[in-house]
Scaffold this motif. Structure first.
Motif, short mmCIF file in Angstrom:
data_model
loop_
_atom_site.label_atom_id
_atom_site.label_comp_id
_atom_site.label_asym_id
_atom_site.label_seq_id
_atom_site.Cartn_x
_atom_site.Cartn_y
_atom_site.Cartn_z
N GLU A 259 0.85 -1.22 0.00
CA GLU A 259 0.00 0.00 0.00
C GLU A 259 0.87 1.25 0.00
OE1 GLU A 259 -2.31 -0.51 3.49
OE2 GLU A 259 -3.37 -2.28 2.74
N LEU B 31 -5.46 -0.93 -1.42
CA LEU B 31 -5.47 -1.37 -0.01
C LEU B 31 -5.59 -2.90 0.04
CD1 LEU B 31 -7.85 1.38 1.46
CD2 LEU B 31 -5.37 1.14 1.83
N PRO C 52 0.93 0.47 7.46
CA PRO C 52 0.80 1.73 6.69
C PRO C 52 -0.37 2.57 7.24
CG PRO C 52 1.15 -0.11 5.19
CD PRO C 52 1.01 -0.69 6.57
N LYS C 53 -0.06 3.85 7.49
CA LYS C 53 -1.03 4.75 8.17
C LYS C 53 -1.98 5.34 7.13
CE LYS C 53 -1.19 8.97 10.96
NZ LYS C 53 -0.45 9.80 11.92
N LEU C 54 -3.30 5.25 7.43
CA LEU C 54 -4.30 5.76 6.48
C LEU C 54 -4.35 7.29 6.58
CD1 LEU C 54 -7.12 3.14 7.18
CD2 LEU C 54 -5.74 3.35 5.10
N ILE C 55 -4.52 7.94 5.44
CA ILE C 55 -4.65 9.42 5.44
C ILE C 55 -6.02 9.78 6.01
CG2 ILE C 55 -4.77 11.46 3.99
CD1 ILE C 55 -2.94 10.06 1.98
N CYS C 56 -7.06 9.02 5.56
CA CYS C 56 -8.42 9.30 6.08
C CYS C 56 -8.94 8.07 6.81
CB CYS C 56 -9.38 9.61 4.93
SG CYS C 56 -8.89 11.08 4.01
N THR D 269 -11.80 7.37 7.33
CA THR D 269 -13.02 6.85 6.71
C THR D 269 -12.66 5.67 5.79
OG1 THR D 269 -12.64 8.65 5.16
CG2 THR D 269 -14.41 8.96 6.77
N ASP D 270 -11.37 5.48 5.46
CA ASP D 270 -10.98 4.34 4.61
C ASP D 270 -10.66 3.11 5.45
OD1 ASP D 270 -11.23 5.81 2.31
OD2 ASP D 270 -9.18 6.60 2.37
#
Lengths: 194, 175, 568, 144, 460
Positions: free
Chosen positions: E121, E127, E392-396, E398-399
């Motif tokens: 990712e 994802l 891996p860190k999600l930006i949002c 909501t994902d």
């Protein structure tokens, strides 16, 4: 029926915690194509350039962002004609912007910042200057995103709301009218003639 | 209770602010922007307009220094208004409406849209026009002394009620 | 109206039936509000929650088209509970027994389901009306514009008679007439069956009096009504009864008659149509000759207001354009046809009128000049006789025996009820800011700003929800006879299944939909009830453009140099 | 500029309100309408009373003031042409007389007006119908 | 206290307190809108706050130079371009790079099951993309002498833990037995329920087992002197580093695992060395300590350890293979679920907890003796290791639903794709026992693969 006046995102200051999730979402939604930003932080290879700016003090916090003014000072002062009205929203064409900073000074809210302009992972070249190109960056209400403003969608505390000032007014008018009904009912003076 | 929803006040308001010449000029040559609006719900028909708050939310929200209290009346100087709509959003009554002006232009030629709300006919010698033209005298100008008087009357009425109740109680005890 | 407008606020109870004062006569509505302030009780019978209903003590929100059921049921309760004014009935009325016979059938329980008003409410209302001491009835187009109109007016009169609410201050029955001089037009005999002063054309003695006065043999055959003209032009089998010429003064049948498609056809087929008016209008499109007349404020005149009050209207400004006064034009045409009829001014005409009408004798020009408002009858020319405020004093009625006549009748449903294809009921209502066909108010700047084409159709929010309609959206309203486009106005003041449309509009012309079903006696069309369907317009942009183009086209037809440059 | 104040009766709804007009006779213009103490309106006016008079200066919003007699010379459907009064009167009288002769008096229908024309005009119209034409076919929009 | 593992940068933190909402042990303190502080004595180092924190070094607010300064402070390579956030873990890339550069060190690496379904990712793949082969290739390109796999030790863990469970059930040992592979959970128990320590399985986590085997069995196979063997581990977790530093994790004679990198740090290293991850071919992990079965792979998801244990435990107890390999009863994402599994004539009562805020009621039941279960799996992170603090860190956020869903699906898909899907069928594990450990719970196993979790949690 399209809104007659510009929509804008307004903050419920009681709910905003100042977490900047909106800034990250805003950066992401505008850089998926331009700087191939994916879903994870690892895919970001350019500085984060948001279009709204979370401001925090001891007692409160909120993102400051463009109100899409009807007589927008920024549009009026932009000699480069980089700022224009698209539908009812005010949009900055970052490619045309020459970074003269007039709009920053004209905007009373501080909703515009001068930020580096990256394309394809690299800062766009500035004619001759060593540093890369910078451009005025302000909220464009995600006008190209069918799902509407990203910041409103991701806010963990649902503090942000897309506001149509006419629709809000209608609702408030009804409530105000009902209130007047109560006031009149309670006021004997208004009812009986001597 | 007295308002019959005929909206004479809305035209009176425009005539008072635009002036009588509008009855001669080209029908599209003036701005028809009433500063109050008659609202009809199931329970009530009544014009909603600015309450001229003592700590106005609109004044607090205005970043262009366009809204001030001028001897008790909250006034918007539209020539300074940049149309950011913060006041309209801040007003809990929806008493501020954004309106597009016919002739005025911004520096870049775009038409001006400004905040529009009741100014109590600040510059009219005979005071608010809506009040004068209303056929059922449903509108009333509440000045500071009127407010005081109303409170006084209500308190006296409350006292009267209390005395009446007391007298009845005594009578009941006595009987 | 049997009483004066100013008496309304002194009534103990106002029985407002099918009359929306706030939109039709704001100044009369003012009196209703003042009556409430003076402690009067108000009963409002109206299918909508109009302003009067909002301040009423009882709002009988009856289903459209069930007026007589409710009126008869009220009478039933008054008889049943012995609330009649027996003394007044005995002295001043006839036919009470036959009346009771008919009314017996209309029990509150019997009519409750159809009128959608509970029996209890009907009983309570009847008691309030009968026992108030000073009950006054006000009715309007909600009663008159039905297939069964005259019967309902008589029904209401029955209520007044049986409770003795006549011949005293602040009582009686009042049709609040709509237009500024509709009372005057009737007073002046512009009716097919009466000469001025309501003197019947069929009574030989009266006819002879007018023959002597006008020096000509007069026809003893009553004429036809305005609403029958289309029939007499298009479908009249007997050639002798067919109409070939139509001299129209100050009217616009092509906008205000029902079933406009038929009206347009009749105007086209009629050999010779004359329009004498101040503004070009829809009828003008079919007129063979246009005679421009002076408008209000451009000539002197006497108007009769709704409570029989004669009042002067004065000339304020010189008329613009090569125009003449109405009676001057008619005089010229009459002279050209070999029958000179010349007058120098209105006072001369007025004196001729009051000499011919005993009831108007006392309304002399001198009295009127002093801004007096003289309610006829005013029989003596002396200064002191300033007319009569209310009629039937001491129970004297116009019938030969001086008594009021009970007139019972059976209820009839409206002609066209809602059906599968047209599921909603449709009724015309008034827009407060405009008037009749809008050639006057439609050309006033601020009245146009407040409300303009294509008007509104008031609908219940549930119905709007089912059709997916939002406030202000343009919709198509269709009936068997035609369709028009207007804006949707969802409001809780309207019951489910019913729609109400303001009728002053030329694009939102609701008379394209109305039905020509006439009351057998008054010949008034059933504007207040027909069946319609409301259709959502998917492409709002097209609809808005269509309305703008239609408006421009109308203005072009009316002779305005529009941007398109085309003028009829 | 000579200003006169003239009281008159409103020509809109049936309430018969008294209005005090301010008129500039020199410029032949109405300046303002104010309530007058009439019996029915008691010093008040509705929106049509206050602001319903400026149609007189023909703003041409919805339609146009008629200022000249016109005749459709080419018959039904042809455009209206402006003519002088005597021609219009002669033409009208001639057609009416012709129809009266051909189809009899009852083939002609006249209307009075419940609006601005006034009582005198209605009286003359019904007299014209009954005397000159010889029919009782006269009515007006009381019933609509 | 020695070096901390998770910290919050006082100049960046806006005091939004979103992290306090996700912290399982109320280890973050501070007033609203004021910078927050982690309390090392309570922090279980799960790293969920690092995943949540969005308050980044902003040019608009902190100026252009701030980014470079903070990057240097945190010892990150100059090629590093990702945003830097207030809440962060301490990076150990330098130690690994030094070791790789040291010629006389024999570097060995192991990577966790959850890493392979998320690493891609950070290189722009959708994802939950499965990239096991590319991960092995990348580790070789980085320069590790041997590329083994934690999954091997996962199979070994099943052998040990399965046997331990059967032993406790048969011999009336302490029940219910809790899994011990999640170090944050172990620390949480030591901090809050020290009295219940005996319920923990004595097994070490797969990382520690693999580390111990590297420096004993592995050293012999590769005939490299244990001292020269440098053991690196790549984990989806920010707590594994502190686990490797626990005093008792030295059974191989020296520290079993020398250093731990998170998935994100591996991605930084790959980018720093200029390796094009997406273009890499699929390669295999070195045998034997890199061979693994499907049961090992599903360790990365909640309920995975339980399912793996049942697949093998069933056979150990009944001698018959488990009827359905996919034990769906224990799968799912809600916080606490339990099921009864018929194993021969024994009705095994099992429970699965995911997210520590769901473990409190379970522990209260345990203390009150109301917890009628034999075996309970506990994972700290919301949906198991695939949603670990180092992933891996999600930006949002909501994902999150899509990300975790895809990673779980990829894990089960990888499991279904493997030839062997039960731990005891792993030939290399069988050889390990035959040649080295002799039998599960044997003397050698006890020495290397088990521990007693001694010591006061405060000082490690």
């Amino acid at each position: 029926m399209p809104s007659e006046f510009g929509l804008f995102v307004s903050t419920d200051i009681a709910k905003c915690s100042g977490c900047k999730a909106c800034e990250m979402a805003c950066f992401q939604s505008h850089n998926i194509k331009r700087n191939n930003v994916g879903k994870t932080v690892g895919t970001i290879s350019v500085p984060v350039t948001p279009k709204l700016y979370v401001t925090v003090i001891e007692t409160a916090s909120m993102p400051v962002q463009c109100k899409h003014c009807e007589n927008s000072p920024c549009k009026a002062v932009c000699q480069q004609k980089a700022i224009s009205r698209v539908g009812s929203q005010i949009i900055v064409d970052e490619a045309k912007c020459i970074g003269c900073k007039d709009c920053l000074m004209a905007c009373p809210f501080g909703a515009i910042a001068l930020l580096p302009f990256y394309v394809g992972g690299r800062q766009a070249p500035q004619a001759d200057s060593s540093g890369g190109k910078v451009a005025a960056s302000k909220c464009d209400l995600c006008y190209e995103d069918p799902e509407g403003p990203a910041c409103v969608r991701v806010c963990p505390n649902e503090a942000l709301r897309l506001t149509d000032v006419n629709e809000e007014r209608k609702k408030k008018n009804i409530a105000a009218a009902e209130a007047l009904a109560v006031i009149n009912a309670g006021d004997p003076g208004r009812r009986a003639l001597s | 209770m007295l308002c019959i929803g005929c909206r004479t006040c809305m035209i009176g308001c425009v005539v008072a602010h635009e002036g009588k010449h509008i009855f001669e000029v080209d029908p599209d040559g003036y701005d028809f922007h009433p500063k109050l609006k008659v609202i009809k719900t199931f329970n009530v028909s009544v014009p909603v307009q600015c309450k001229h708050c003592e700590a106005p939310a609109c004044m607090a929200a205005c970043k262009s220094d366009a809204i001030h209290i001028v001897n008790g009346t909250v006034i918007i100087r539209t020539e300074k208004c940049i149309g950011c709509k913060s006041c309209a959003e801040a007003c809990p009554f929806g008493a501020i409406q954004m309106v597009t002006l016919g002739s005025a232009r911004n520096a870049d030629g775009a038409p001006r849209s400004v905040a529009n709300k009741c100014d109590l006919c600040q510059d009219q010698p005979k005071g608010p026009a809506c009040l004068r033209v209303c056929p059922t005298a449903a509108l009333r100008l509440v000045k500071e002394e009127d407010l005081g008087q109303t409170l006084k009357n209500k308190r006296l009425a409350t006292l009267g009620l209390a005395l009446g109740a007391e007298a009845q109680k005594q009578a009941a005890i006595g009987a | 109206m049997s009483m004066g407008v100013h008496e309304i606020e002194d009534a103990a109870l106002l029985f407002v039936f099918g009359y929306n004062g706030a939109d039709s006569h704001p100044i009369v509505a003012r009196r209703i509000v003042r009556a409430k302030q003076k402690g009067a009780k108000i009963i409002c019978c109206d299918p909508r929650r109009i302003e009067t209903a909002r301040i009423a003590d009882m709002h009988l929100q009856l289903k459209g088209g069930t007026n007589l059921l409710l009126v008869n049921a009220l009478a039933n309760v008054i008889i049943e509970e012995g609330l009649c004014d027996d003394d007044f009935i005995e002295k001043h009325s006839t036919g009470f027994e036959e009346f009771k016979e008919v009314i017996k059938k209309y029990t509150p329980e019997g009519v409750a389901e159809r009128t959608e008003i509970s029996a209890g409410e009907i009983r309570k209302a009847a008691r309030m009306y009968a026992q108030s001491g000073r009950s006054m009835i006000l009715y309007g187009m909600g009663v008159c514009q039905f297939g069964q109109a005259v019967d309902v007016v008589k029904g209401l009169a029955n209520l007044a008679i049986m409770t003795g609410n006549f011949g005293r201050p602040a009582v009686g029955i009042g049709p609040v007439r709509g237009q500024n001089n509709v009372q005057g037009a009737c007073d002046m005999g512009a009716l097919p069956n009466v000469y001025p002063g309501y003197q019947s054309v069929t009574v030989p003695a009266i006819r002879e009096k007018f023959e002597k006065a006008w020096g000509v043999k007069l026809s003893d055959q009553p004429g036809i009504t305005l609403t029958n003209v289309p029939h007499h032009v298009l479908h009249e089998p007997d050639p002798k009864k067919r109409i070939h010429a139509y001299y129209i003064m100050g009217e616009d049948p092509a906008q205000s008659d029902p079933d406009l498609a038929e009206v347009r056809e009749s105007l086209e087929k009629c050999d010779f149509v004359i329009l004498q008016d101040i503004y070009m209008n829809k009828t003008g499109q079919y007129a063979d000759v246009i005679l421009p007349a002076t408008g209000w404020c451009e000539h002197d005149a006497v108007y009769s207001c709704c409570d029989r009050g004669f009042q002067k209207a004065r000339k304020l400004i010189e008329p613009t354009g090569d125009v003449k006064r109405d009676w001057e034009i008619i005089g010229l045409i009459s002279k050209a046809m070999g029958r000179p009829m010349e007058y120098t001014n209105t006072v001369q005409i007025w004196n001729e009128v009051i000499d011919l009408c005993p009831g108007f004798m006392g309304a002399t020009d001198e009295k009127l000049e002093k801004n007096a408002c003289i309610q006829w009858p005013c029989r003596s020319k002396e200064e002191h006789d300033m007319g009569t405020v209310f009629l039937h004093k001491d129970g004297k009625f116009a019938h030969p025996d001086g008594k009021a006549k009970f007139a019972p009748s059976e209820w009839r449903p409206p002609q066209e009820l809602e059906n599968e294809e047209y599921p909603l009921s449709f009724s015309t209502v008034r827009e407060v800011g405009h008037y009749s066909v809008r050639t006057m108010s439609g050309n006033c700047r601020t009245l146009r700003n407040l409300e303009d084409e294509p008007g509104w159709i008031q609908m219940n929010p549930e119905d709007c929800g089912e059709l997916g309609l939002r406030h202000g959206e343009l919709v198509k309203v269709r009936s068997k006879r035609g369709y028009c486009i207007t804006r949707c106005l969802p409001t809780e003041r309207v019951k489910k299944g019913a729609t109400y449309m303001t009728y002053q509009w030329w694009i939102g012309a609701c008379n394209e939909l109305t039905i020509g079903n006439l009351d057998p006696i008054s010949k008034t069309p059933e504007y207040k009830y027909c069946a319609c369907r409301v259709e959502k317009i998917e492409d709002q942009a097209w609809a808005e453009k269509h309305v703008r183009e239609e408006y421009e086209e109308i203005r072009a037809n009316m002779g305005i140099q529009t941007k398109g440059g085309r003028a009829a | 500029m000579t200003i006169k104040r003239i009281q008159s009766t409103c020509a809109y709804c049936g309430a018969g309100c008294q209005i005090m007009f301010t008129v500039d006779t020199e410029k032949n213009k109405i300046l303002e309408a104010e309530p007058a103490p009439g019996r029915t309106n008691d010093g008040t006016l509705c929106l049509k009373g206050h602001y319903g008079w400026d149609y007189l200066n023909d703003p041409q919003i919805l339609s146009k003031r008629l200022t000249k007699p016109m005749i459709r010379k080419g018959g039904k459907g042809s455009p209206l042409e402006e003519v002088e009064w005597d021609e219009a009167v002669r033409y009208t009288a001639g057609r009416l007389a012709e129809i009266k002769a051909k189809h009899g008096p009852n083939s002609i229908m006249c209307t009075g007006s419940a609006r601005g024309s006034g009582n005198e005009a209605n009286y003359v119209m019904q007299k014209f119908a009954r005397v000159t034409i010889g029919t009782n076919n006269v009515d007006h929009c009381a019933r609509i | 206290m020695t070096e901390t593992y998770i910290a919050i940068d006082q100049n960046l933190c806006t005091g939004c307190q979103e992290c306090t909402k996700v912290c399982p042990n109320l280890a973050i303190e501070g007033l609203p809108h004021q910078p927050q502080k982690t309390n090392p004595d309570k922090c279980v180092r799960c790293g969920q706050c690092v995943q949540k924190c969005k308050s980044y070094v902003s040019i608009a607010e902190h100026g252009a130079a701030a980014y470079a300064r903070v990057r240097k402070e945190r010892g990150l390579p100059d090629a590093f371009k990702e945003p830097l956030f207030a809440a962060h873990f301490f990076s150990r890339i330098d130690e690994v790079k030094k070791a790789l550069a040291d010629p006389d060190l024999f570097t060995v690496v192991q990577c966790a099951p959850a890493v392979r379904v998320a690493i891609a990712e950070d290189f722009g793949a959708p994802l939950g993309t499965l990239a096991a082969g590319k991960l092995a290739a990348a580790l070789r390109r980085i320069g590790f002498d041997k590329v083994f796999d934690t999954n091997f030790a996962a199979d070994v863990t099943i052998m040990e833990e399965g046997s331990e469970l059967i032993d406790r059930v048969k011999k009336g040992g302490v029940l219910p037995m809790f899994t011990s592979c999640c170090p944050a959970w172990v620390r949480y128990l030591e901090l809050n329920y020290p009295g219940q320590r005996q319920h923990l399985s004595t097994c070490k986590s797969p990382q520690q087992m693999e580390g111990a085997l590297f420096k004993t069995y592995g050293a012999k196979l590769l005939n490299v002197p244990p001292k020269k063997l440098y053991s690196v581990s790549v984990m989806p977790c920010t707590c594994k580093q502190s686990e490797s530093a626990r005093p008792e994790m030295k059974d191989s004679g020296q520290r079993d695992v020398d250093v731990v990198l998170t998935t994100r740090e591996l991605a930084w290293l790959i980018k720093d060395l200029g390796i094009d991850f997406q273009a890499l071919p699929d390669e295999k992990y070195d045998s034997p300590l890199g061979d693994y079965t499907g049961a090992a792979e599903i360790f990365g998801v909640s309920g995975g350890v339980m399912e793996a244990a049942l697949r093998t435990g069933y056979e150990l107890l009944t001698g018959q293979p488990i009827p359905a390999v996919d034990v769906t009863a224990v799968r799912g994402t809600n916080g606490f679920r339990h099921a009864d599994v018929q194993v021969g004539d024994l009705t095994l009562k099992v429970g699965v907890v995911t997210g520590l805020k769901h473990v409190k009621p379970v522990m209260e039941d345990l203390k009150a003796g109301r917890l009628d279960l034999h075996f309970v799996e506990v994972m700290t992170c919301p949906e198991g290791c695939i949603s670990g603090g180092g992933q891996p860190k999600l930006i949002c956020d909501t994902d999150a639903g899509e990300a975790f869903g895809n990673r779980v699906a990829a894990t089960y898909e990888h499991d279904r794709g493997l030839p062997l899907r039960k731990s005891h069928e792993n030939p290399s594990v069988q050889k390990l026992y035959a040649d080295f450990l002799k039998k599960p719970l044997g003397h050698e196993s006890h020495k290397l693969l088990h521990t007693t979790y001694c010591g006061d949690p405060k000082h490690h």
